[in-house]
Design a protein around this motif. Sequence first.
Motif, PDB file in Angstrom:
ATOM      1  N   UNK A  13      37.221   2.662   2.180  1.00  0.00           N
ATOM      2  CA  UNK A  13      36.927   2.308   3.575  1.00  0.00           C
ATOM      3  C   UNK A  13      37.119   3.527   4.486  1.00  0.00           C
ATOM      4  N   UNK A  14      38.169   4.277   4.242  1.00  0.00           N
ATOM      5  CA  UNK A  14      38.429   5.483   5.035  1.00  0.00           C
ATOM      6  C   UNK A  14      37.331   6.518   4.822  1.00  0.00           C
ATOM      7  N   UNK A  15      36.882   6.675   3.573  1.00  0.00           N
ATOM      8  CA  UNK A  15      35.813   7.622   3.259  1.00  0.00           C
ATOM      9  C   UNK A  15      34.517   7.200   3.944  1.00  0.00           C
ATOM     10  N   UNK A  16      34.238   5.900   3.950  1.00  0.00           N
ATOM     11  CA  UNK A  16      33.034   5.384   4.608  1.00  0.00           C
ATOM     12  C   UNK A  16      33.070   5.715   6.092  1.00  0.00           C
ATOM     13  N   UNK A  17      34.220   5.538   6.727  1.00  0.00           N
ATOM     14  CA  UNK A  17      34.351   5.846   8.152  1.00  0.00           C
ATOM     15  C   UNK A  17      34.103   7.336   8.393  1.00  0.00           C
ATOM     16  N   UNK A  18      34.644   8.194   7.536  1.00  0.00           N
ATOM     17  CA  UNK A  18      34.428   9.642   7.665  1.00  0.00           C
ATOM     18  C   UNK A  18      32.940   9.980   7.558  1.00  0.00           C
ATOM     19  N   UNK A  19      32.257   9.355   6.619  1.00  0.00           N
ATOM     20  CA  UNK A  19      30.827   9.619   6.414  1.00  0.00           C
ATOM     21  C   UNK A  19      30.030   9.178   7.632  1.00  0.00           C
ATOM     22  N   UNK A  20      30.336   8.006   8.158  1.00  0.00           N
ATOM     23  CA  UNK A  20      29.630   7.507   9.343  1.00  0.00           C
ATOM     24  C   UNK A  20      29.860   8.441  10.529  1.00  0.00           C
ATOM     25  N   UNK A  21      31.114   8.859  10.731  1.00  0.00           N
ATOM     26  CA  UNK A  21      31.419   9.768  11.840  1.00  0.00           C
ATOM     27  C   UNK A  21      30.705  11.107  11.667  1.00  0.00           C
ATOM     28  N   UNK A  22      30.594  11.585  10.429  1.00  0.00           N
ATOM     29  CA  UNK A  22      29.887  12.839  10.165  1.00  0.00           C
ATOM     30  C   UNK A  22      28.404  12.687  10.511  1.00  0.00           C
TER      31      UNK A  22
END
Length: 77
Positions: A13-22
């Motif tokens: 979930x944290x990785x998904x948030x990072x990808x979306x923010x990127x």
Amino acid sequence: MKIEILGTGCAKCKKTKEIVEQAVAELGIVAEVVKVEDMNAALDYGVMITPAVVVDGDVKIAGKIPTVEKVKEWLSK
């Protein structure tokens, strides 16, 4: 634009948030990225497995981590 990341706070979930923010940053768009850890909210969207990404109320993916390119596709439409 409102982007919700549905999940319990796990590593995926944290990785998904990072990808979306990127993706948001690379596109240079204005978007509110919100982490939603309430599983009842996820169920309201019909999401049974996380992580999930919801863009303006539309579930784009559930149960997988999206690529930056895929998120950009969703946000460019």
